[in-house]
Design a protein around this motif. Structure first.
Motif, PDB file in Angstrom:
ATOM      1  N   ARG A 154       0.810  -1.218   0.000  1.00 16.51           N
ATOM      2  CA  ARG A 154       0.000   0.000   0.000  1.00 16.51           C
ATOM      3  C   ARG A 154       0.846   1.272   0.000  1.00 16.51           C
ATOM      4  O   ARG A 154       0.328   2.363   0.185  1.00 16.51           O
ATOM      5  CB  ARG A 154      -0.958   0.016   1.196  1.00 16.51           C
ATOM      6  CG  ARG A 154      -1.960  -1.121   1.169  1.00 16.51           C
ATOM      7  CD  ARG A 154      -3.033  -0.980   2.206  1.00 16.51           C
ATOM      8  NE  ARG A 154      -3.896   0.175   1.931  1.00 16.51           N
ATOM      9  CZ  ARG A 154      -4.995   0.450   2.624  1.00 16.51           C
ATOM     10  NH1 ARG A 154      -5.362  -0.345   3.618  1.00 16.51           N
ATOM     11  NH2 ARG A 154      -5.733   1.502   2.336  1.00 16.51           N
ATOM     12  N   GLY A 155       2.146   1.127  -0.182  1.00 19.74           N
ATOM     13  CA  GLY A 155       3.011   2.299  -0.229  1.00 19.74           C
ATOM     14  C   GLY A 155       3.063   3.090   1.055  1.00 19.74           C
ATOM     15  O   GLY A 155       3.303   4.294   1.050  1.00 19.74           O
ATOM     16  N   ALA A 156       2.814   2.400   2.206  1.00 17.06           N
ATOM     17  CA  ALA A 156       2.762   3.105   3.490  1.00 17.06           C
ATOM     18  C   ALA A 156       4.087   3.805   3.785  1.00 17.06           C
ATOM     19  O   ALA A 156       5.158   3.205   3.704  1.00 17.06           O
ATOM     20  CB  ALA A 156       2.422   2.130   4.601  1.00 17.06           C
ATOM     21  N   ARG A 157       4.014   5.078   4.136  1.00 17.68           N
ATOM     22  CA  ARG A 157       5.194   5.934   4.303  1.00 17.68           C
ATOM     23  C   ARG A 157       6.207   5.357   5.287  1.00 17.68           C
ATOM     24  O   ARG A 157       7.421   5.459   5.078  1.00 17.68           O
ATOM     25  CB  ARG A 157       4.741   7.314   4.762  1.00 17.68           C
ATOM     26  CG  ARG A 157       5.869   8.301   4.978  1.00 17.68           C
ATOM     27  CD  ARG A 157       5.303   9.665   5.334  1.00 17.68           C
ATOM     28  NE  ARG A 157       6.352  10.648   5.533  1.00 17.68           N
ATOM     29  CZ  ARG A 157       6.121  11.937   5.787  1.00 17.68           C
ATOM     30  NH1 ARG A 157       4.880  12.381   5.844  1.00 17.68           N
ATOM     31  NH2 ARG A 157       7.119  12.775   5.959  1.00 17.68           N
ATOM     32  N   MET A 158       5.735   4.764   6.357  1.00  8.63           N
ATOM     33  CA  MET A 158       6.616   4.250   7.394  1.00  8.63           C
ATOM     34  C   MET A 158       7.597   3.219   6.848  1.00  8.63           C
ATOM     35  O   MET A 158       8.701   3.046   7.361  1.00  8.63           O
ATOM     36  CB  MET A 158       5.773   3.633   8.509  1.00  8.63           C
ATOM     37  CG  MET A 158       6.554   3.183   9.725  1.00  8.63           C
ATOM     38  SD  MET A 158       5.414   2.561  10.991  1.00  8.63           S
ATOM     39  CE  MET A 158       6.573   2.177  12.300  1.00  8.63           C
ATOM     40  N   LEU A 159       7.215   2.529   5.774  1.00  7.52           N
ATOM     41  CA  LEU A 159       8.024   1.426   5.257  1.00  7.52           C
ATOM     42  C   LEU A 159       9.253   1.885   4.479  1.00  7.52           C
ATOM     43  O   LEU A 159      10.165   1.082   4.266  1.00  7.52           O
ATOM     44  CB  LEU A 159       7.173   0.517   4.373  1.00  7.52           C
ATOM     45  CG  LEU A 159       6.010  -0.204   5.070  1.00  7.52           C
ATOM     46  CD1 LEU A 159       5.217  -1.027   4.075  1.00  7.52           C
ATOM     47  CD2 LEU A 159       6.530  -1.096   6.182  1.00  7.52           C
ATOM     48  N   CYS A 160       9.293   3.141   4.062  1.00  6.46           N
ATOM     49  CA  CYS A 160      10.459   3.555   3.269  1.00  6.46           C
ATOM     50  C   CYS A 160      11.175   4.765   3.853  1.00  6.46           C
ATOM     51  O   CYS A 160      12.082   5.311   3.230  1.00  6.46           O
ATOM     52  CB  CYS A 160      10.069   3.824   1.807  1.00  6.46           C
ATOM     53  SG  CYS A 160       8.864   5.138   1.581  1.00  6.46           S
ATOM     54  N   GLN A 161      10.791   5.196   5.052  1.00  2.47           N
ATOM     55  CA  GLN A 161      11.585   6.228   5.710  1.00  2.47           C
ATOM     56  C   GLN A 161      12.788   5.583   6.401  1.00  2.47           C
ATOM     57  O   GLN A 161      12.773   4.389   6.705  1.00  2.47           O
ATOM     58  CB  GLN A 161      10.728   6.987   6.725  1.00  2.47           C
ATOM     59  CG  GLN A 161       9.682   7.885   6.066  1.00  2.47           C
ATOM     60  CD  GLN A 161       9.153   8.938   7.008  1.00  2.47           C
ATOM     61  OE1 GLN A 161       8.421   8.617   7.927  1.00  2.47           O
ATOM     62  NE2 GLN A 161       9.510  10.188   6.778  1.00  2.47           N
TER      63      GLN A 161
END
Length: 420
Positions: free
Chosen positions: A332-339
């Motif tokens: 789902r492209g959740a922001r937490m996963l790529c910060q």
């Protein structure tokens, strides 16, 4: 002959000078000694005084007399800082008849007060095989302040063996004053729990009154009348709504809960959940006297809109990482996963500081991976919630707590199947 006479004259002159100097010195000594002997001083109290830091100090002063006559011309120099440990000198300067005399007193400011360790709770029970998590402690010192980070904690707990154990706490302040205390931990037998038995965790999002308004949250919108119907079912069938504190302690084996127990959770802080956007949630909880936990996105909504009720606890849904489609190639492209790790930890810490609790965390969009699980642990959260659609029980990983998502079209039959 003349030379000898001259030498004798010089010798005579030197002898006379020596006699004159001796007489003059004697007279001066007698006069000065006589004057000084009449000047007498006496300290009030001890020459060396010891007081405890942060206590009050009142100087005792000094008495001075000349020929039994009181002298008032006394100057005092030096100052005692009772807020700081150290040795301080107070000097009294007495001047009289061209005589100056100095007398000193030493004041030692020391710390002789032991620090204090305060435990959160006292004796606790954990079930055999469950991880021991310290409920918490705090150490404070009268001089050093908060010295919790200096506490040494040791224990002899064997979580696999039933028995009584001790957790020992020790702290030493900067003046070497020491405090100790202990907590008793009982490892008790663990009941056999079926894999899918446990507590139903219900997950809501938005609340609205369909008779007077619409909701843009799609299937996540719950009409307040449907919500009340579900609460009526819980009440009429004898269900207990757990606080997050009770649920956490249940998951860690510290307490048991009734067979008919549920945990109500709400995500985000959007429509109908706060004073600024409908204010349906808290009044309904208070009407039914039922507990719930709101996972708040603290960077989006002011926490003051949700506080004030004993029936609603607040935990973290990140500060500002609830963004979908932020990352590519991940769930789902959740922001937490790529910060970055640092960015995630800074965000989580800010959320914790605002809420004042880290009992539980909820992953945005139920999206997580091994890295973000570890970062949530590093931040200090004791539980983390996901989706899943089955009951939570204490045999499961504490950072993959499953929930049932309650949607607009969730029927009462489906709801009753979730909780039963």
């Amino acid at each position: 002959m003349k030379k000898r006479i001259k030498i004798k004259k010089i010798g005579l002159i030197l002898l006379v000078l020596i006699i004159v100097i001796a007489i003059t010195s004697t007279i001066l000594y007698i006069n000065i000694h006589g004057v000084n002997s009449k000047l007498k001083t006496k300290l009030n109290g001890k020459k060396e005084v010891t007081i405890d830091v942060l206590s009050a100090y009142k100087d005792s002063g000094i008495k001075a007399t000349y020929d039994n006559k009181k002298i008032s011309n006394i100057k005092t120099t030096g100052k005692v800082n009772t807020k700081k440990i150290g040795d301080y000198t107070i000097t009294y300067i007495i001047k009289y008849k061209k005589i100056t005399k100095k007398v000193s007193r030493v004041v030692k400011v020391i710390d002789k007060t032991n620090p204090v360790i305060t435990l959160v709770g006292e004796s606790i029970d954990i079930q055999q095989g469950n991880e021991y998590v310290d409920p918490g402690y705090k150490a404070e010192d009268n001089y050093d302040g908060d010295i919790t980070d200096k506490v040494e904690v040791t224990n002899n707990i064997d979580i696999n063996t039933i028995g009584t154990y001790e957790v020992n706490y020790k702290v030493v302040d900067s003046s070497n004053n020491e405090a100790t205390t202990k907590r008793v931990v009982n490892v008790v037998a663990k009941p056999v729990t079926p894999t899918r038995a446990g507590v139903a965790v219900l997950n809501y999002h938005f609340f609205y009154n369909s008779a007077v308004e619409s909701c843009s949250g799609g299937n996540n919108c719950i009409d307040i009348n449907n919500f009340k119907t579900q609460l009526n079912y819980l009440r009429d069938n004898g269900y207990k709504t757990l606080t997050m504190t009770e649920f956490r302690d249940y998951m860690y084996g510290r307490i048991d809960v009734p067979a008919k127990s549920v945990l109500i959770t709400i995500d985000d802080g959007g429509m109908g959940t706060g004073k600024q956007n409908g204010n349906y949630l808290v009044p309904i909880l208070e009407e039914y006297k039922m507990h719930a936990t709101l996972f708040l996105i603290t960077g989006w909504w002011d926490i003051s809109n949700y506080t004030g009720s004993k029936y609603l606890e607040i935990e973290s849904h990140t500060n500002d990482m609830h963004n979908e489609g932020w990352c590519q190639g991940v769930t789902r492209g959740a922001r937490m996963l790529c910060q970055t790790n640092d960015e995630v930890l800074v965000d989580l810490k800010k959320s914790i500081d605002i809420i004042g609790s880290k009992k539980a965390f909820c992953f945005p969009f139920y999206a997580y991976d091994d890295r973000t699980i570890e970062l949530v642990k590093q931040a200090g959260f004791e539980l983390a919630f996901i989706g899943g659609g089955y009951k939570a029980n204490r045999n499961q990983d504490k950072w993959h707590v499953p929930r049932y998502q309650i949607l607009k079209n969730t029927s009462l039959d489906t709801f009753s199947n979730y909780v039963s």
